[in-house]
Design an enzyme around this catalytic site. Structure first.
Site, short mmCIF file in Angstrom:
data_model
loop_
_atom_site.label_atom_id
_atom_site.label_comp_id
_atom_site.label_asym_id
_atom_site.label_seq_id
_atom_site.Cartn_x
_atom_site.Cartn_y
_atom_site.Cartn_z
N GLY A 14 0.83 -1.06 0.13
CA GLY A 14 0.05 0.04 0.03
C GLY A 14 0.96 1.27 -0.02
N ASP A 106 4.60 -4.76 6.29
CA ASP A 106 5.02 -6.27 6.64
C ASP A 106 5.31 -7.03 5.60
OD1 ASP A 106 2.32 -6.23 6.23
OD2 ASP A 106 2.05 -7.28 8.06
N THR A 128 3.61 2.96 5.72
CA THR A 128 2.08 2.41 5.74
C THR A 128 1.48 3.35 6.66
OG1 THR A 128 0.73 0.75 6.46
CG2 THR A 128 3.01 0.57 7.40
N ASP A 132 0.72 -0.01 11.46
CA ASP A 132 0.45 -1.37 11.90
C ASP A 132 1.71 -2.35 12.20
OD1 ASP A 132 0.68 -1.75 9.25
OD2 ASP A 132 -0.93 -3.11 8.85
P1 ADP Z 1 2.89 -4.07 2.77
O1 ADP Z 1 4.04 -4.17 2.50
O2 ADP Z 1 2.07 -2.85 2.67
O3 ADP Z 1 2.09 -5.02 3.73
P2 ADP Z 1 1.75 -6.27 1.01
O4 ADP Z 1 1.48 -7.06 2.10
O5 ADP Z 1 0.85 -6.24 -0.19
O6 ADP Z 1 1.95 -4.82 1.40
O7 ADP Z 1 3.15 -7.01 0.28
C1 ADP Z 1 3.81 -6.18 -0.63
C2 ADP Z 1 4.44 -7.09 -1.56
O8 ADP Z 1 5.59 -7.44 -1.12
C3 ADP Z 1 3.81 -8.26 -2.20
O9 ADP Z 1 3.00 -7.93 -3.43
C4 ADP Z 1 4.93 -9.10 -2.77
O10 ADP Z 1 5.56 -8.96 -3.88
C5 ADP Z 1 5.86 -8.93 -1.44
N1 ADP Z 1 5.52 -10.19 -0.39
C6 ADP Z 1 4.65 -10.26 0.50
N2 ADP Z 1 4.56 -11.18 1.28
C7 ADP Z 1 5.84 -11.82 0.99
C8 ADP Z 1 6.42 -13.21 1.24
N3 ADP Z 1 5.67 -14.03 2.20
N4 ADP Z 1 7.47 -13.57 0.67
C9 ADP Z 1 7.92 -12.84 -0.49
N5 ADP Z 1 7.61 -11.95 -0.69
C10 ADP Z 1 6.40 -11.10 -0.27
#
Ligand code: ADP
Length: 362
Positions: A14, A106, A128, A132
């Protein structure tokens, strides 16, 4: 002599106001230290698709005032697969990217730690709006998002006051009620509903009735998007609209519902976000130049500092009751106690603020 000749920077997950300020700081600090900077477009998908541009001092000029992210953001499922990771590593090799700074939440840090495990040193910067991430007191974008809520709800208050109306306002935050709690207090909401603390609906409705009886006209009720109810089919649904209907039914006050949603994600960053993003960006480059990796830049008690990414992610899961089997196995008793300290601190801060609001929100 720097270990790195060229680093990459990306924004992922996000978006949050202040991400541009972080990109600018990372670019300029690195260039100042003789390290080239490549912008990776669209989060981790830019590494998979080889969507990479050079960043210069001029390229990041005039972006500190802009919301969103000039590097764009994306949710990239392919990056989570081994095949996707191999493509990402190949791109780093092809473009001579020695290390990466990843700005996000995260999910972004899980990706960053995976990259580190595959041999590309990575540093995370917390960006973010939801604030959180349990291990940091503050994440870039939180202050701007809250000020946008404040401004929007002030508009709603004016019209609520004219028409003696109630407005239930739902704000973002995922499982974290911090935006709702802090803006609820600052907007003068009559009731605040967040996922961390059970909501006493009857008490809130009684409060609204007594406020009306005492002559109060306009009322704001702040609800975090993370608060849900269950419908007749057992499906989780947002609680805000249900509360809107109940308030109208029980109090006879005309009640409206407003979901602020993504409005809150944009806009020019506040001073707090520009400054914190700049400090965190500079700190991230310094960490890399000191030879550190797999660290996340955080704020604790007003100081910018860093933590091991996996430690931060595990602490986050502990706080959210999402620990998996074996998560704590590699940690010492002292480290686990430190995780508990961080979780307890956050829970206590939220509880204290919420309890304070009980006496003030009337
Ligand atoms: P945020 O960083 O805001 O929490 P997301 O949870 O959508 O956003 O994660 C952002 C991006 O990080 C995902 O689209 C993916 O490319 C990568 N990502 C998320 N979780 C994992 C994971 N378990 N292993 C590797 N890459 C990940």
């Amino acid at each position: 002599m720097n270990k790195f000749r060229r680093i990459g920077v990306l924004t992922s997950g996000g978006d949050a106001p202040g991400m541009n300020a972080a990109i600018r700081a990372i670019t300029r600090k690195a260039l100042e230290q003789g390290v080239e900077v490549m912008g990776i477009i669209g989060g981790y998908s830019g590494l998979i698709n080889e969507n990479i541009i050079p960043l210069t001092t001029g390229a990041v000029s005039n972006i500190i005032t802009h919301g969103g992210t000039i590097l764009y953001s994306n949710r990239c499922v392919e990056f989570k697969t081994e095949e996707g990771m191999q493509k990402a590593i190949a791109t780093c090799k092809k473009f001579n990217i020695d290390a990466i700074v990843a700005i996000g939440g995260d999910g972004t840090f899980r990706g960053a730690t995976d990259l580190t495990l595959h041999g590309v040193p990575t540093i995370g910067v917390t960006g973010t709006i939801d604030n959180d991430i349990t291990a940091t007191d503050y994440s870039v974008g939180f202050d701007t998002a809250m000020n946008t809520v404040l401004d929007t709800v002030d508009h709603l208050r004016d019209t609520c006051e004219s028409h003696a109306r109630c407005n239930v306002v739902e704000v973002m935050g995922r499982d974290c009620g911090q935006i709702a709690l802090q803006t609820g207090i600052a907007c003068g909401a009559v009731a605040i509903c967040i996922p961390e603390i059970p909501f006493d609906e009857e008490f809130a409705i009684e409060k609204i009735k007594s406020a009306k009886a005492a002559g109060k006209r306009g009322m704001i009720v702040m609800v975090s998007e993370g608060v849900t109810a269950t419908d007749e089919n057992g499906k989780k649904i947002p609680y805000g609209e249900i509360l809107e209907a109940r308030i109208e039914e029980e109090t006879g006050i005309e009640t409206k519902f407003a979901r602020l949603a993504h409005i809150v994600r944009g806009g020019s960053p506040t001073l707090r976000d520009r400054l914190t993003a700049t400090k965190m960006g500079v700190f991230a480059v310094e960490l890399l130049l000191e030879g550190k990796s797999n660290r996340v830049v955080i704020e604790e008690n007003g100081e910018i500092t860093d933590l091991d990414i996996v430690f931060a992610l595990t602490t986050d899961r502990m706080y959210k009751n999402k620990l998996k089997d074996g998560d704590l196995d590699k940690y010492t008793e002292e480290e686990i106690a430190e995780m508990h300290r961080i979780c307890d601190k956050r829970a206590a801060e939220i509880k204290e603020l919420y309890e304070m609001s009980y006496d003030i929100c009337k």
